[in-house]
Every structure is written in C-alpha cells, then in structure tokens.
Write a protein that holds these residues in place. Sequence first.
Motif, PDB file in Angstrom:
ATOM      1  N   PHE A 264      -0.906  12.024  -6.208  1.00  0.00           N
ATOM      2  CA  PHE A 264      -0.370  10.994  -5.316  1.00  0.00           C
ATOM      3  C   PHE A 264       0.258   9.824  -6.064  1.00  0.00           C
ATOM      4  CE2 PHE A 264      -2.973  11.930  -1.203  1.00  0.00           C
ATOM      5  CZ  PHE A 264      -2.388  13.185  -1.147  1.00  0.00           C
ATOM      6  N   PRO A 265      -0.428   9.229  -7.045  1.00  0.00           N
ATOM      7  CA  PRO A 265       0.200   8.104  -7.747  1.00  0.00           C
ATOM      8  C   PRO A 265       1.540   8.462  -8.378  1.00  0.00           C
ATOM      9  CG  PRO A 265      -2.143   8.197  -8.251  1.00  0.00           C
ATOM     10  CD  PRO A 265      -1.810   9.454  -7.507  1.00  0.00           C
ATOM     11  N   LEU A 266       1.645   9.669  -8.939  1.00  0.00           N
ATOM     12  CA  LEU A 266       2.904  10.062  -9.578  1.00  0.00           C
ATOM     13  C   LEU A 266       3.995  10.333  -8.549  1.00  0.00           C
ATOM     14  CD1 LEU A 266       1.468  12.419 -12.341  1.00  0.00           C
ATOM     15  CD2 LEU A 266       2.469  10.164 -12.669  1.00  0.00           C
ATOM     16  N   ILE A 267       3.617  11.014  -7.460  1.00  0.00           N
ATOM     17  CA  ILE A 267       4.601  11.316  -6.421  1.00  0.00           C
ATOM     18  C   ILE A 267       5.145  10.036  -5.790  1.00  0.00           C
ATOM     19  CG2 ILE A 267       4.870  12.272  -4.103  1.00  0.00           C
ATOM     20  CD1 ILE A 267       3.122  14.560  -4.873  1.00  0.00           C
ATOM     21  N   PHE A 268       4.251   9.132  -5.428  1.00  0.00           N
ATOM     22  CA  PHE A 268       4.690   7.916  -4.743  1.00  0.00           C
ATOM     23  C   PHE A 268       5.412   6.970  -5.692  1.00  0.00           C
ATOM     24  CE2 PHE A 268       0.848   8.885  -1.929  1.00  0.00           C
ATOM     25  CZ  PHE A 268       1.623   9.684  -1.098  1.00  0.00           C
ATOM     26  N   ALA A 269       5.044   6.995  -6.967  1.00  0.00           N
ATOM     27  CA  ALA A 269       5.783   6.195  -7.946  1.00  0.00           C
ATOM     28  C   ALA A 269       7.218   6.695  -8.051  1.00  0.00           C
ATOM     29  CB  ALA A 269       5.090   6.254  -9.310  1.00  0.00           C
ATOM     30  N   PHE A 270       7.384   8.003  -7.981  1.00  0.00           N
ATOM     31  CA  PHE A 270       8.731   8.579  -8.035  1.00  0.00           C
ATOM     32  C   PHE A 270       9.523   8.220  -6.779  1.00  0.00           C
ATOM     33  CE2 PHE A 270      11.566  12.044  -6.780  1.00  0.00           C
ATOM     34  CZ  PHE A 270      12.405  12.111  -7.881  1.00  0.00           C
ATOM     35  N   PHE A 271       8.906   8.412  -5.617  1.00  0.00           N
ATOM     36  CA  PHE A 271       9.613   8.157  -4.360  1.00  0.00           C
ATOM     37  C   PHE A 271      10.020   6.686  -4.218  1.00  0.00           C
ATOM     38  CE2 PHE A 271       7.506  12.005  -2.153  1.00  0.00           C
ATOM     39  CZ  PHE A 271       8.569  12.814  -2.539  1.00  0.00           C
ATOM     40  N   THR A 272       9.118   5.788  -4.611  1.00  0.00           N
ATOM     41  CA  THR A 272       9.413   4.361  -4.442  1.00  0.00           C
ATOM     42  C   THR A 272      10.401   3.836  -5.479  1.00  0.00           C
ATOM     43  OG1 THR A 272       7.439   3.808  -5.751  1.00  0.00           O
ATOM     44  CG2 THR A 272       7.204   3.853  -3.351  1.00  0.00           C
TER      45      THR A 272
ATOM     46  N   PRO B 176      11.167  16.586  -7.251  1.00  0.00           N
ATOM     47  CA  PRO B 176      11.963  17.405  -8.187  1.00  0.00           C
ATOM     48  C   PRO B 176      11.980  16.855  -9.602  1.00  0.00           C
ATOM     49  CG  PRO B 176      13.407  16.080  -6.829  1.00  0.00           C
ATOM     50  CD  PRO B 176      12.024  15.867  -6.302  1.00  0.00           C
ATOM     51  N   ASP B 177      10.805  16.734 -10.208  1.00  0.00           N
ATOM     52  CA  ASP B 177      10.750  16.374 -11.627  1.00  0.00           C
ATOM     53  C   ASP B 177       9.711  17.265 -12.286  1.00  0.00           C
ATOM     54  OD1 ASP B 177       8.100  14.526 -12.167  1.00  0.00           O
ATOM     55  OD2 ASP B 177       8.849  14.341 -10.108  1.00  0.00           O
ATOM     56  N   ILE B 178       9.928  17.549 -13.565  1.00  0.00           N
ATOM     57  CA  ILE B 178       9.123  18.549 -14.263  1.00  0.00           C
ATOM     58  C   ILE B 178       7.677  18.103 -14.425  1.00  0.00           C
ATOM     59  CG2 ILE B 178       9.672  17.622 -16.527  1.00  0.00           C
ATOM     60  CD1 ILE B 178       9.233  21.341 -15.526  1.00  0.00           C
ATOM     61  N   ILE B 179       7.415  16.788 -14.478  1.00  0.00           N
ATOM     62  CA  ILE B 179       6.041  16.300 -14.677  1.00  0.00           C
ATOM     63  C   ILE B 179       5.183  16.611 -13.455  1.00  0.00           C
ATOM     64  CG2 ILE B 179       4.620  14.258 -15.039  1.00  0.00           C
ATOM     65  CD1 ILE B 179       6.893  13.043 -16.622  1.00  0.00           C
ATOM     66  N   SER B 180       5.673  16.233 -12.263  1.00  0.00           N
ATOM     67  CA  SER B 180       4.906  16.487 -11.045  1.00  0.00           C
ATOM     68  C   SER B 180       4.747  17.977 -10.790  1.00  0.00           C
ATOM     69  CB  SER B 180       5.600  15.827  -9.851  1.00  0.00           C
ATOM     70  OG  SER B 180       5.705  14.433 -10.035  1.00  0.00           O
TER      71      SER B 180
END
Length: 251
Positions: free
Chosen positions: A134-142, A214-218
């Motif tokens: 969640f922290p990584l996904i929402f950091a990307f989206f925001t 759509p990023d390789i880390i997530s």
Amino acid sequence: MSETETTDQPLPLVAHLTELRDRLLRALLSVLVIFICLFPFANEIYAFVSEPLRELLPPGASMIATEVASPFLTPFKLTLVAAIFIAIPHILYQVWSFVAPGMYRHEKRFAVPLLVSSIALFYLGASFAYFVVFPLIFAFFTSVGPEGITIMTDINSYLNFVLKLFFAFGIAFEIPIAAILMIWAGITTADDLAKKRPYIIVGCFIFGMLLTPPDIISQSLLAVPMWILFEFGVFLGRFLEKDDDEEVNSP
C-alpha cells in the motif's frame, strides 16, 4: 421391510443436515458477535485502513464522501468485512468439524496443519499488502497526478480498491497450499511442477503486473513472494510424496 425400518432410513441424512445448519449458524453467530464488538470503532477502523493513503496526500488534500450515506455505510461495510476476516479461523473450524468425521486418520493428520497454514498465509498476504504494498502503490499514484489536480479520493472507492488488494494478496499467498493439494490429490508431482518453473515465474509477474501500478518495483513486490511461496510448496510436496511412498512400501 417393517414400517419402523422404512421410517428410520432418512434419519442419517436429516442428522447431517441438522449438523450442517448448526455449524452454519455458529459461524454466522461468530461474525455477528465480532461485528457488534467492532461497530463502535467503525470510524477508527476505517482511519487505520485509510492511513497509508492519507499520510501521503498533499497538503490541503483529503478524502471525501460523494454520496449522502457514504460516511455511515462505508465504515459499516468495512467493519462487516473485518468481522468476517477475524472470524475466518472459527468459520473454518466449523467447516472442519463438519467434514472431519468422514475423513481417515492419515487424512486428518495431513489436513489439520494444512488448514492452519492456509489461515496463516492468508493473514500474512493481507498484512504484506497493507504494510509493504500500500505505501508504495499510493506513493506512486499520488506522485504522478497532473499538475494543478488536487487528489481527493472518495472513501467508498478507496475501500473497494483496498479490499480487492487485501483478498488478492491473501489468495496469492495460498500458492503453497494449492501446490501441496495438487500433489496430494495426484493431479501432478513435485518434479512436474519444478519443470514448469519458467512458466510459473512468468505467470507470477503477469499477475503482479495486473494488480500493481505499472512499475517494476511494485510488480516485483507481489511476483517475487509468489515465486518464493511456489518453491516452498514444491519443497513441501517432495516430503509429502516421500511419506506416501513410505506408507505404500511399509508392510
């Protein structure tokens, strides 16, 4: 055949149906009791679940409710799901209590640790989603929003999104159980699964790509644990095959 014998025949089926009804009622009762205990804290539960997004929102941005009843119905829905989530061990225990009398002793010996492991893996998957993904996904989206656009996520839309991820990761972490069950049922063998490793790895990354930004880390955060869990399932499957061979060869 006497009238008494004819009348007594359906009783075993009736007894099974009665027991099934009792087990279902106990499972539903456990969900209801937990829900009643949690409902006074519905807003706090929603605040906890939404924290990974709220702490990443830009200054001045907030979550919103676009429907009149959303401030009540959304925490209500989350609390009900949380009650089911917490009651899963008791629900599965009721299922086990209904099925166990018809199982052989060696099947019970195998099924109990499998049941406990499946519950633990589901909780582990959901926890991994909340604390890591969640922290990584929402950091990307925001961080990728167009300039001048204020992020104001609807509380119901957010809940639907995170519930899908909770259950997706929970189910994804059941891969070892699925592998062991297929080996135990004779559908495949540990060696056959090992030979399909390249396809499994590609499938894990495709699954990760569909569920994450759509990023390789997530994508890797979901695909790599799935791959590791698959290897763990194959590893345990080899011991299962070994035990089966020893039972067959034993006098």
